[in-house]
Design an enzyme around this catalytic site. Structure first.
Site, PDB file in Angstrom:
ATOM      1  N   ASP A 123       0.864  -1.173   0.000  1.00 55.85           N
ATOM      2  CA  ASP A 123       0.000   0.000   0.000  1.00 55.85           C
ATOM      3  C   ASP A 123       0.910   1.235   0.000  1.00 55.85           C
ATOM      4  OD1 ASP A 123      -2.149   1.710   0.030  1.00 55.85           O
ATOM      5  OD2 ASP A 123      -3.141   0.812   1.753  1.00 55.85           O
TER       6      ASP A 123
HETATM    7  C1  BGC Z   1      -5.177   3.154   0.058  1.00 56.56           C
HETATM    8  C2  BGC Z   1      -5.306   2.099  -1.014  1.00 56.56           C
HETATM    9  C3  BGC Z   1      -5.157   2.726  -2.379  1.00 56.56           C
HETATM   10  C4  BGC Z   1      -3.828   3.457  -2.444  1.00 56.56           C
HETATM   11  C5  BGC Z   1      -3.544   4.120  -3.767  1.00 56.56           C
HETATM   12  C6  BGC Z   1      -3.935   3.994  -0.129  1.00 56.56           C
HETATM   13  O1  BGC Z   1      -3.949   5.081   0.740  1.00 56.56           O
HETATM   14  O2  BGC Z   1      -5.164   2.549   1.323  1.00 56.56           O
HETATM   15  O3  BGC Z   1      -6.546   1.446  -0.914  1.00 56.56           O
HETATM   16  O4  BGC Z   1      -5.255   1.757  -3.372  1.00 56.56           O
HETATM   17  O5  BGC Z   1      -3.812   4.464  -1.435  1.00 56.56           O
HETATM   18  O6  BGC Z   1      -4.354   5.222  -3.977  1.00 56.56           O
END
Ligand code: BGC
Length: 703
Positions: free
Chosen positions: A235
């Site tokens: 993530d």
């Molecule tokens: C979120 C993810 C997301 C990623 C990219 C993160 O802050 O937890 O779910 O896919 O950002 O935007």
């Protein structure tokens, strides 16, 4: 480029030609994302195409923070879960995959399969509910839909990522049985049944170790036990180390390369990370790219068919709305006798196209509840509107109308949990005032998850509409006026009061000193309410219809010698009312608590059946040995225990219509079992099958 070789052979042949720098370049993203949510540059010397990533689970959201393109805002995943229809989940995935592809992406960060452990969680709207079985079934179907479009799905966030408060760092203190029975099954199903291409490692720690460097989760369970062949990406900002992450199973750092660029090169050069380990990461990425045809396909991006996909968004929104209350059959409204309707509330004038954060889609268009109701009501009905900011004025308007519809809701967003389960602002007072002014008051909730309803006894009708996406108002109106017979069922329990929720102490949620104790164990969601004998406001699986259904002829048959590890459950369901409608037939199993405490019932099967008035359908479920198992921490595997198993079939988890039981004598049952892998779905078949069914059920022609 020899397409006759397997993806693994092609990856190995390529790795043999790569320099250390070229390998490292593949293992992390770049800050210049080229309009995508994530970007890993290609390699022209070796013909490796760039990798492009987009969010997210509720529609395509390219860009990182700043969205650069419009896409179809589908209903939130919680609304999809409320359809209890894997065919619709596959269709939802098809739209995600097709639009992601048309907008130039190879990977989409979807679906999200975290369990809604705390109803106030800021991302409950992004979940598929509180039950591991429902989440698994729907998640697998979404992935099938995405990947049939040759786009790589990304199941997230692995693992036990269940709150937004302190989300970067909180440690989920969760025992192995609970992990395997509640928090991991949907990931396991994504890997074993849907062959998902990528897994996103979560922000949080699990049992003290960051998910992105958690050997138990990544190396032992995901890649070891489940045989995951794709790659693990982090993530955004969830990587915290070079050596620990690289050696314990993280394959790619996103969005950039704080730990997996220069630092990783040095670690390989001085032997702290073995070259074989590095090659394994590269292999996983390349073999997946080969398997999905990224090296072979000419890039023929299409354009998004916004009309067709808007219809799909509407259909899924309609199927996911849950009728929670309908006293005196106030609904459906009859446009020829209605006369006048007051549409009231802060959510009435604006479509709830989604929640906040990385899942937020910029839609092509959006239909507010007010517009949808005006368009549907037609000339014979007087529609008036008040936004509800002046409660007295709204009540006055309600008093002078035949029916009042209050559209209320919450605003969930990523990054923080809701501070309370109450409707924000003065919405409770507004609903009380309107209901006092007009006995024929219907509340429509644009809420991502459960809210408290102190006014519940004073309103006549209630529809949980979730975040319906761009077609919000059309779907709401179709339900209110009976063009659609409601068939959604709650994928999450609605508590009567804040103190009833399963994780109720500060130690459990949001945690103390950075640790959230999952001390409720497997007793999450309805399992907890059942165990503690607490009546929820609306139970898991609940939802009304404009027709009625009768259940009959339950039979439970052990598989016999040819299928010793199967139990077949059969019954008939009849539409006993006067309207065509759909019922979600739910199968719950009560496993005997001989070895370990078991919930009184757990969802193990469901079928959504579409029935004309008077029509009967035979429904059959097959229970596998895995369905009967619990996770035995000593055996480190699934075990079926001896004893009497209760079979319960019903219309919700608390509306069991038929019951029976069967007995297992341990000797007849395998001690440990694996999930069967179903056949892969071919591109195109899903949409065709769906269109056929839709055309049959409703007089709607979809292109
Ligand atoms: C979120 C993810 C997301 C990623 C990219 C993160 O802050 O937890 O779910 O896919 O950002 O935007």
């Amino acid at each position: 480029m020899n397409a006759a070789l397997t993806p693994d052979q092609r990856a190995d042949a390529l790795i043999a030609r790569m320099t250390l720098d070229e390998k490292i370049a593949l293992l992390h993203g770049m800050s210049d994302m080229q309009g995508h949510t994530g970007y890993v540059p290609g390699n022209s010397r070796l013909g490796i195409p760039p990798l492009t990533f987009t969010d997210g689970p509720a529609g395509v959201r390219p860009g990182n923070g700043v969205t650069t393109a419009s896409a179809t805002a589908l209903p939130a995943p919680a609304a999809l879960a409320a359809t209890w229809d894997p065919n619709l989940a596959r269709l939802y995935g098809t739209v995600l995959g097709k639009e992601a592809f048309d907008l130039g992406n190879d990977v989409i960060f979807a679906p999200m399969v975290n369990i809604a452990r705390v109803p106030q969680g800021g991302r409950v709207f992004e979940t598929l509910g509180e039950d591991p079985y429902l989440t698994s079934q729907m998640g697998v179907a979404v992935i099938d839909g995405i990947q049939a479009q040759h786009v790589i799905a990304d199941v997230k966030h692995y693992a036990a990522n269940n709150q937004e408060d302190d989300r970067c760092c909180v440690s989920a203190a969760v025992d192995q049985r609970t992990l395997h029975e509640i928090y991991l099954p949907a990931f396991e199903a994504a890997v074993r049944q849907a062959h998902v291409g990528t897994v996103m490692a979560a922000y949080n720690k699990v049992n003290g170790v960051y998910s992105s460097e958690n050997r138990t989760l990544l190396a032992d369970i995901l890649k070891g036990q489940w045989g995951f062949a794709g790659w693990v990406l982090s993530d955004y900002g969830a990587t915290h180390s070079t050596v620990a992450a690289a050696t314990n199973g993280l394959d790619m750092e996103l969005p950039t390369g704080l730990y997996f660029s220069d630092a990783l090169k040095v670690a390989v050069q001085d032997g702290r990370v073995r070259m074989a380990t590095l090659d394994e990461h590269v292999h996983r990425i390349l073999r997946t790219m080969f398997a999905f045809g990224l090296f072979d396909r000419p890039v023929r991006r299409g354009t998004i068919d916004r009309r067709a996909n808007g219809r799909i968004a509407r259909y899924i929104a309609e199927q996911g709305m849950v009728l929670l209350k309908n006293d005196g059959s106030l609904l459906p409204l009859n446009d020829s006798t209605l006369g006048s309707i007051a549409v009231i509330g802060p959510k009435a004038g604006r479509a709830m196209t989604g929640g906040g954060g990385s899942s937020h889609v910029i839609p092509f268009y959006a239909v507010s509840p007010l517009t949808g109701i005006i368009n549907r009501a037609g000339h014979g009905v007087t529609v008036t509107y008040a936004d509800g900011s002046d409660v007295a004025a709204a009540a006055k308007l309600a008093r002078s109308s035949n029916v009042a519809v209050v559209v209320a809701g919450d605003d969930e967003y990523e990054g923080a949990d809701r501070s309370s389960l109450e409707l924000p602002g003065a919405q409770d007072q507004l609903i009380e005032a309107v209901a006092a002014a007009n006995p024929h008051t219907v509340v429509v909730l644009n809420a991502g998850g459960p809210v408290l309803m102190p006014w519940i006894d004073r309103v006549q009708g209630l529809v949980q509409a979730w975040y319906p996406g761009e077609e919000d108002g059309n779907a709401v109106a179709a339900l209110l006026f009976g063009d659609v017979n409601p068939s959604g069922k709650l994928p999450i329990t609605f508590p009567r009061s804040a103190g009833d929720v399963p994780a109720v102490t500060r130690q459990q949620y949001p945690g103390v000193n950075g640790v959230a104790q999952y001390s409720e164990g497997i007793f999450v969601g309805y399992r907890a309410y059942d165990r503690r004998n607490i009546a929820p406001l609306f139970p898991f699986g609940y939802g009304l219809s404009y027709t009625t259904f009768r259940y009959s002829n339950l039979s439970v048959t052990p598989g016999g010698p040819s299928a010793p590890d199967r139990v077949t459950v059969r019954l008939d369901v009849t539409n006993s009312g006067r309207r065509a409608g759909a019922e979600v037939v739910q199968l719950y199993l009560g496993i005997p608590s001989t070895a370990v405490p078991e919930p009184s019932r757990q969802l193990k099967g469901f079928h959504k059946v579409y029935l004309k008035p008077g029509q009967t359908q035979h429904v059959a479920f097959a229970l596998s040995a895995r369905d009967l198992s619990y996770w035995d921490t000593r055996a480190n595997g699934w075990v079926v225990q001896r004893g009497r198993y209760q079979v319960m079939v019903g219309s919700s988890s608390r509306d069991i219509r038929l019951q029976s039981s069967f007995t297992v004598s341990q000797a007849n049952w395998p001690r440990s079992v694996t999930i069967q892998t179903p056949p892969r779905v071919q591109p195109g078949t899903i949409v065709a099958a769906w269109m056929h069914r839709l055309a049959r059920e409703r007089a709607v022609i979809v292109r």
